[in-house]
Scaffold this motif. Structure first.
Motif, PDB file in Angstrom:
ATOM      1  N   ALA A 101       0.840  -1.194   0.000  1.00 47.07           N
ATOM      2  CA  ALA A 101       0.000   0.000   0.000  1.00 47.07           C
ATOM      3  C   ALA A 101       0.879   1.249   0.000  1.00 47.07           C
ATOM      4  O   ALA A 101       2.060   1.210   0.324  1.00 47.07           O
ATOM      5  N   GLY A 102       0.270   2.365  -0.384  1.00 48.65           N
ATOM      6  CA  GLY A 102       0.997   3.630  -0.396  1.00 48.65           C
ATOM      7  C   GLY A 102       1.526   3.954  -1.766  1.00 48.65           C
ATOM      8  O   GLY A 102       1.289   3.230  -2.740  1.00 48.65           O
ATOM      9  N   PRO A 103       2.269   5.051  -1.881  1.00 51.19           N
ATOM     10  CA  PRO A 103       2.805   5.469  -3.181  1.00 51.19           C
ATOM     11  C   PRO A 103       3.720   4.402  -3.775  1.00 51.19           C
ATOM     12  O   PRO A 103       4.478   3.746  -3.056  1.00 51.19           O
ATOM     13  N   ARG A 104       3.628   4.251  -5.084  1.00 51.85           N
ATOM     14  CA  ARG A 104       4.475   3.278  -5.755  1.00 51.85           C
ATOM     15  C   ARG A 104       5.927   3.735  -5.743  1.00 51.85           C
ATOM     16  O   ARG A 104       6.230   4.879  -6.013  1.00 51.85           O
ATOM     17  N   GLU A 105       6.832   2.805  -5.425  1.00 47.94           N
ATOM     18  CA  GLU A 105       8.258   3.096  -5.454  1.00 47.94           C
ATOM     19  C   GLU A 105       8.972   1.962  -6.170  1.00 47.94           C
ATOM     20  O   GLU A 105       8.699   0.787  -5.919  1.00 47.94           O
ATOM     21  N   PHE A 106       9.884   2.322  -7.052  1.00 48.67           N
ATOM     22  CA  PHE A 106      10.621   1.337  -7.834  1.00 48.67           C
ATOM     23  C   PHE A 106      11.999   1.127  -7.222  1.00 48.67           C
ATOM     24  O   PHE A 106      12.692   2.085  -6.881  1.00 48.67           O
ATOM     25  N   ARG A 178      12.013  11.213  -7.959  1.00 52.05           N
ATOM     26  CA  ARG A 178      10.936  10.718  -7.099  1.00 52.05           C
ATOM     27  C   ARG A 178      10.342   9.432  -7.647  1.00 52.05           C
ATOM     28  O   ARG A 178      10.213   9.253  -8.844  1.00 52.05           O
ATOM     29  N   GLY A 179      10.006   8.563  -6.717  1.00 57.21           N
ATOM     30  CA  GLY A 179       9.416   7.284  -7.091  1.00 57.21           C
ATOM     31  C   GLY A 179      10.421   6.153  -7.193  1.00 57.21           C
ATOM     32  O   GLY A 179      10.038   5.006  -7.420  1.00 57.21           O
ATOM     33  N   PHE A 180      11.715   6.469  -7.001  1.00 60.66           N
ATOM     34  CA  PHE A 180      12.748   5.443  -7.033  1.00 60.66           C
ATOM     35  C   PHE A 180      13.429   5.356  -5.666  1.00 60.66           C
ATOM     36  O   PHE A 180      13.745   6.380  -5.056  1.00 60.66           O
ATOM     37  N   ALA A 181      13.673   4.136  -5.220  1.00 54.64           N
ATOM     38  CA  ALA A 181      14.272   3.936  -3.899  1.00 54.64           C
ATOM     39  C   ALA A 181      15.642   4.600  -3.796  1.00 54.64           C
ATOM     40  O   ALA A 181      16.039   5.056  -2.720  1.00 54.64           O
ATOM     41  N   GLU A 182      16.375   4.647  -4.904  1.00 53.17           N
ATOM     42  CA  GLU A 182      17.680   5.296  -4.917  1.00 53.17           C
ATOM     43  C   GLU A 182      17.609   6.628  -5.649  1.00 53.17           C
ATOM     44  O   GLU A 182      18.587   7.094  -6.245  1.00 53.17           O
ATOM     45  N   GLY A 183      16.471   7.255  -5.575  1.00 51.11           N
ATOM     46  CA  GLY A 183      16.246   8.491  -6.298  1.00 51.11           C
ATOM     47  C   GLY A 183      16.999   9.685  -5.781  1.00 51.11           C
ATOM     48  O   GLY A 183      17.063  10.719  -6.459  1.00 51.11           O
ATOM     49  N   ASP A 184      17.578   9.584  -4.591  1.00 50.49           N
ATOM     50  CA  ASP A 184      18.376  10.699  -4.068  1.00 50.49           C
ATOM     51  C   ASP A 184      19.798  10.683  -4.595  1.00 50.49           C
ATOM     52  O   ASP A 184      20.578  11.606  -4.310  1.00 50.49           O
TER      53      ASP A 184
END
Length: 256
Positions: A101-106, A178-184
C-alpha cells in the motif's frame, strides 16, 4: 569475424516492460537494413545463445529483461571475443515496482551481476520525463562530430557506473528522482550523466546510448493503467538522436 563475402550476422533483442517495443523494433530494423552486409535475427529476450555464439553484432533495446547466469556469461563472451554490442535505453535496467500500500516506489536490484561491468553501467533512477539538454563531450569523435547541443524529451538516466568509459554525450542533472528507492543519488553529486559512451571489453566493445524512450497508450497495463491516453515518441522525433544512432549502427557494420 565477418562470414563469407563479408556478411555480418546481427542479433536484435527488443522486449521487456513499459515501452513501445513494436516501434523501437521497427526503427532499429530499418537502420540495420541500411547496412547491406548485415543480416539480422530478432528476439524478445536473451534466450538466443546459439545465435549469439554465431553473431558479429548485437543490438539490444530492453527494459527489465534479466539475463540468467548462462546468458550473462554468453553476453560477456560475445564481447570478449570481439563482438560489438550497441545497447540502448533500458538494457542496463532491472526494475521492481513496489507491491504494498501507499505510493508506488521502484527499486533497482543489482541482478545483472558481472554483466554490469561489461556494459559499464546499471540504471538507478530517472527524474520525470521532460525536455533536457544533451551536451557533446567529445566533439572530435566521429560518432558525434558536427552535432551541436540538443534538447530531447526522454528519461534522463542516473546510473551506477563501472570501469573507464569514453563518454561522447552527456547531460547534467542534480536533483531528486521521485518514485525510485535510490532516487536521491542524483541529489548527492553533480557528476555529468553519460548519454552515449564506449566501453571496451576484451577484443570487443560496448556502445551504450541511454536515449530511446517510447511508449504507446497500452504499455503500462501491468501497473494498472489501462490506457495512458497518449503516445510518447520521445527522441525518435529528434534529428540529432536519429543521426547519432544511425552512425552507431553504421560503425558496428564497418568491422572487418
Amino acid at each position: 569475424m565477418a562470414g563469407p563475402a563479408g556478411r555480418l550476422d546481427a542479433v536484435l533483442v527488443c522486449g521487456g516492460r513499459w515501452h513501445d517495443f513494436d516501434h523501437a523494433r521497427l526503427r532499429l530494423l530499418e537502420l540495420l537494413a541500411e547496412q547491406p552486409r548485415v543480416r539480422t535475427t530478432v528476439y524478445q529476450d536473451y534466450d538466443c545463445l546459439d545465435a549469439l555464439d554465431r553473431a558479429d553484432l548485437l543490438v539490444t533495446y530492453t527494459c527489465d529483461v534479466r539475463p540468467r547466469p548462462a546468458q550473462r556469461a554468453a553476453l560477456a563472451r560475445f564481447v570478449e571475443r570481439g563482438g560489438r554490442w550497441l545497447a540502448l535505453h533500458g538494457t542496463n535496467a532491472v526494475i521492481e515496482p513496489s507491491t504494498g500500500a501507499g505510493p508506488r516506489e521502484f527499486t533497482t536490484p543489482r541482478l545483472l551481476g558481472d554483466l554490469a561491468q561489461v556494459l559499464g553501467s546499471q540504471f538507478l533512477a530517472h527524474p520525470p520525463i521532460e525536455p533536457y539538454q544533451v551536451k557533446v563531450t567529445r566533439p572530435d569523435h566521429p560518432l558525434v562530430a558536427g552535432i551541436e547541443p540538443f534538447t530531447v524529451t526522454d528519461e534522463l538516466y542516473v546510473c551506477e557506473l563501472h570501469g573507464e568509459l569514453e563518454v561522447l554525450l552527456h547531460a547534467e542533472y542534480t536533483g531528486p528522482c521521485r518514485g525510485f528507492a535510490e532516487g536521491d543519488t542524483a541529489a548527492l553529486d553533480n557528476a555529468p550523466r553519460p548519454v552515449l559512451y564506449l566501453k571496451p571489453h576484451g577484443r570487443g566493445e560496448v556502445c551504450y546510448f541511454t536515449l530511446g524512450h517510447c511508449r504507446g497508450r497500452y504499455d503500462m497495463q501491468d501497473l494498472g493503467v489501462a490506457d495512458t491516453g497518449r503516445v510518447d515518441m520521445g527522441p525518435w522525433q529528434t534529428l540529432e538522436f536519429l543521426t547519432v544512432l544511425r552512425r552507431c549502427v553504421r560503425r558496428m557494420a564497418d568491422m572487418p
